[in-house]
Scaffold this motif. Sequence first.
Motif, PDB file in Angstrom:
ATOM      1  N   TYR A 165       0.828  -1.206   0.000  1.00 54.41           N
ATOM      2  CA  TYR A 165       0.000   0.000   0.000  1.00 54.41           C
ATOM      3  C   TYR A 165       0.867   1.263   0.000  1.00 54.41           C
ATOM      4  O   TYR A 165       0.571   2.230  -0.689  1.00 54.41           O
ATOM      5  CB  TYR A 165      -0.929   0.033   1.220  1.00 54.41           C
ATOM      6  N   LEU A 166       1.937   1.236   0.784  1.00 56.63           N
ATOM      7  CA  LEU A 166       2.792   2.418   0.892  1.00 56.63           C
ATOM      8  C   LEU A 166       3.639   2.631  -0.360  1.00 56.63           C
ATOM      9  O   LEU A 166       4.142   3.728  -0.580  1.00 56.63           O
ATOM     10  CB  LEU A 166       3.687   2.317   2.135  1.00 56.63           C
ATOM     11  N   ALA A 167       3.816   1.597  -1.166  1.00 52.44           N
ATOM     12  CA  ALA A 167       4.556   1.751  -2.416  1.00 52.44           C
ATOM     13  C   ALA A 167       3.792   2.654  -3.376  1.00 52.44           C
ATOM     14  O   ALA A 167       4.390   3.346  -4.197  1.00 52.44           O
ATOM     15  CB  ALA A 167       4.823   0.395  -3.060  1.00 52.44           C
ATOM     16  N   ALA A 168       2.468   2.675  -3.258  1.00 49.62           N
ATOM     17  CA  ALA A 168       1.643   3.511  -4.136  1.00 49.62           C
ATOM     18  C   ALA A 168       1.623   4.960  -3.658  1.00 49.62           C
ATOM     19  O   ALA A 168       1.721   5.881  -4.467  1.00 49.62           O
ATOM     20  CB  ALA A 168       0.222   2.957  -4.203  1.00 49.62           C
ATOM     21  N   SER A 169       1.493   5.175  -2.351  1.00 48.63           N
ATOM     22  CA  SER A 169       1.481   6.534  -1.807  1.00 48.63           C
ATOM     23  C   SER A 169       1.620   6.475  -0.294  1.00 48.63           C
ATOM     24  O   SER A 169       1.419   5.425   0.311  1.00 48.63           O
ATOM     25  CB  SER A 169       0.180   7.257  -2.179  1.00 48.63           C
ATOM     26  N   SER A 170       1.939   7.622   0.304  1.00 46.75           N
ATOM     27  CA  SER A 170       2.020   7.657   1.761  1.00 46.75           C
ATOM     28  C   SER A 170       0.597   7.649   2.321  1.00 46.75           C
ATOM     29  O   SER A 170      -0.343   8.146   1.694  1.00 46.75           O
ATOM     30  CB  SER A 170       2.791   8.885   2.241  1.00 46.75           C
ATOM     31  N   LEU A 171       0.442   7.048   3.493  1.00 52.85           N
ATOM     32  CA  LEU A 171      -0.870   6.908   4.125  1.00 52.85           C
ATOM     33  C   LEU A 171      -0.763   7.207   5.607  1.00 52.85           C
ATOM     34  O   LEU A 171       0.304   7.032   6.213  1.00 52.85           O
ATOM     35  CB  LEU A 171      -1.396   5.476   3.951  1.00 52.85           C
ATOM     36  N   THR A 172      -1.864   7.627   6.195  1.00 56.59           N
ATOM     37  CA  THR A 172      -1.897   7.798   7.645  1.00 56.59           C
ATOM     38  C   THR A 172      -2.135   6.437   8.287  1.00 56.59           C
ATOM     39  O   THR A 172      -2.564   5.480   7.627  1.00 56.59           O
ATOM     40  CB  THR A 172      -3.029   8.757   8.073  1.00 56.59           C
ATOM     41  N   ALA A 173      -1.890   6.369   9.588  1.00 51.93           N
ATOM     42  CA  ALA A 173      -2.102   5.112  10.312  1.00 51.93           C
ATOM     43  C   ALA A 173      -3.562   4.689  10.221  1.00 51.93           C
ATOM     44  O   ALA A 173      -3.874   3.505  10.063  1.00 51.93           O
ATOM     45  CB  ALA A 173      -1.674   5.270  11.765  1.00 51.93           C
ATOM     46  N   GLY A 174      -4.486   5.647  10.293  1.00 57.75           N
ATOM     47  CA  GLY A 174      -5.911   5.331  10.183  1.00 57.75           C
ATOM     48  C   GLY A 174      -6.278   4.778   8.822  1.00 57.75           C
ATOM     49  O   GLY A 174      -7.081   3.846   8.711  1.00 57.75           O
ATOM     50  N   GLU A 175      -5.693   5.353   7.766  1.00 60.38           N
ATOM     51  CA  GLU A 175      -5.961   4.858   6.411  1.00 60.38           C
ATOM     52  C   GLU A 175      -5.433   3.440   6.227  1.00 60.38           C
ATOM     53  O   GLU A 175      -6.066   2.613   5.570  1.00 60.38           O
ATOM     54  CB  GLU A 175      -5.333   5.790   5.374  1.00 60.38           C
ATOM     55  N   ILE A 176      -4.290   3.176   6.825  1.00 61.74           N
ATOM     56  CA  ILE A 176      -3.719   1.828   6.736  1.00 61.74           C
ATOM     57  C   ILE A 176      -4.587   0.843   7.502  1.00 61.74           C
ATOM     58  O   ILE A 176      -4.934  -0.225   6.995  1.00 61.74           O
ATOM     59  CB  ILE A 176      -2.269   1.810   7.255  1.00 61.74           C
ATOM     60  N   SER A 177      -4.971   1.199   8.725  1.00 61.15           N
ATOM     61  CA  SER A 177      -5.747   0.258   9.544  1.00 61.15           C
ATOM     62  C   SER A 177      -7.133   0.000   8.963  1.00 61.15           C
ATOM     63  O   SER A 177      -7.689  -1.080   9.168  1.00 61.15           O
ATOM     64  CB  SER A 177      -5.852   0.748  10.988  1.00 61.15           C
ATOM     65  N   SER A 178      -7.682   0.968   8.215  1.00 60.76           N
ATOM     66  CA  SER A 178      -8.999   0.753   7.618  1.00 60.76           C
ATOM     67  C   SER A 178      -8.973  -0.310   6.523  1.00 60.76           C
ATOM     68  O   SER A 178     -10.004  -0.854   6.156  1.00 60.76           O
ATOM     69  CB  SER A 178      -9.550   2.066   7.051  1.00 60.76           C
ATOM     70  N   ARG A 179      -7.800  -0.639   6.022  1.00 60.00           N
ATOM     71  CA  ARG A 179      -7.670  -1.634   4.957  1.00 60.00           C
ATOM     72  C   ARG A 179      -7.505  -3.055   5.486  1.00 60.00           C
ATOM     73  O   ARG A 179      -7.389  -3.997   4.715  1.00 60.00           O
ATOM     74  CB  ARG A 179      -6.484  -1.286   4.064  1.00 60.00           C
ATOM     75  N   PHE A 180      -7.458  -3.198   6.819  1.00 54.66           N
ATOM     76  CA  PHE A 180      -7.243  -4.512   7.431  1.00 54.66           C
ATOM     77  C   PHE A 180      -8.378  -4.847   8.376  1.00 54.66           C
ATOM     78  O   PHE A 180      -8.987  -3.960   8.984  1.00 54.66           O
ATOM     79  CB  PHE A 180      -5.917  -4.533   8.206  1.00 54.66           C
ATOM     80  N   ASP A 181      -8.626  -6.123   8.521  1.00 54.19           N
ATOM     81  CA  ASP A 181      -9.619  -6.608   9.474  1.00 54.19           C
ATOM     82  C   ASP A 181      -8.893  -7.035  10.742  1.00 54.19           C
ATOM     83  O   ASP A 181      -8.867  -8.215  11.103  1.00 54.19           O
ATOM     84  CB  ASP A 181     -10.396  -7.782   8.860  1.00 54.19           C
ATOM     85  N   MET A 182      -8.285  -6.048  11.401  1.00 48.64           N
ATOM     86  CA  MET A 182      -7.587  -6.306  12.659  1.00 48.64           C
ATOM     87  C   MET A 182      -7.652  -5.046  13.508  1.00 48.64           C
ATOM     88  O   MET A 182      -7.940  -3.965  12.997  1.00 48.64           O
ATOM     89  CB  MET A 182      -6.140  -6.768  12.444  1.00 48.64           C
ATOM     90  N   ALA A 183      -7.384  -5.194  14.778  1.00 46.39           N
ATOM     91  CA  ALA A 183      -7.450  -4.070  15.702  1.00 46.39           C
ATOM     92  C   ALA A 183      -6.374  -3.031  15.374  1.00 46.39           C
ATOM     93  O   ALA A 183      -5.283  -3.374  14.892  1.00 46.39           O
ATOM     94  CB  ALA A 183      -7.280  -4.571  17.135  1.00 46.39           C
TER      95      ALA A 183
END
Length: 150
Positions: free
Chosen positions: A36-54
């Motif tokens: 995901y980060l190879a495409a663009s920088s992301l916030t921690a919230g944006e990263i966590s929204s892409r996963f089904d984990m806490a």
Amino acid sequence: MKKQTKKGAAASRDERRMQQVFHALSAPPRRAILKYLAASSLTAGEISSRFDMAKPSVSQHLTILKTAGLVSRDKRGQYVHYALVKQTVETALMGLLTDLGAMPPAAEDKPLAEQDPSSPTAGRARKSGVATETDLPPAEKPAPAQMSMF
């Protein structure tokens, strides 16, 4: 106990860094984060929204990637933006290829784009330090995908 020299300490430090990098790359969620980060920088919230984990689990994965030097953190206001550190990934993979004998030792300290100075793209890639798809000679570029309006 034998005292380490500066050269031995540096080699040990490099070895530890490589162990951290490959440990970080060993988990599928961390590899997905890097993708995901190879495409663009992301916030921690944006990263966590892409996963089904806490969110704390995602935060732990980000900490491991940061410790290994694979991602960088940039605090902007109240958000922390994460970005891929391509140089670390390239160095780790080139080091592995060299250790396995798949790459000549003379080329190990050079970025990928600078290994063949006779390449027509070597000058362009040398400026940025990274070879991109646009740096490939026309014959090696992949054909564009056919698009339909319907």
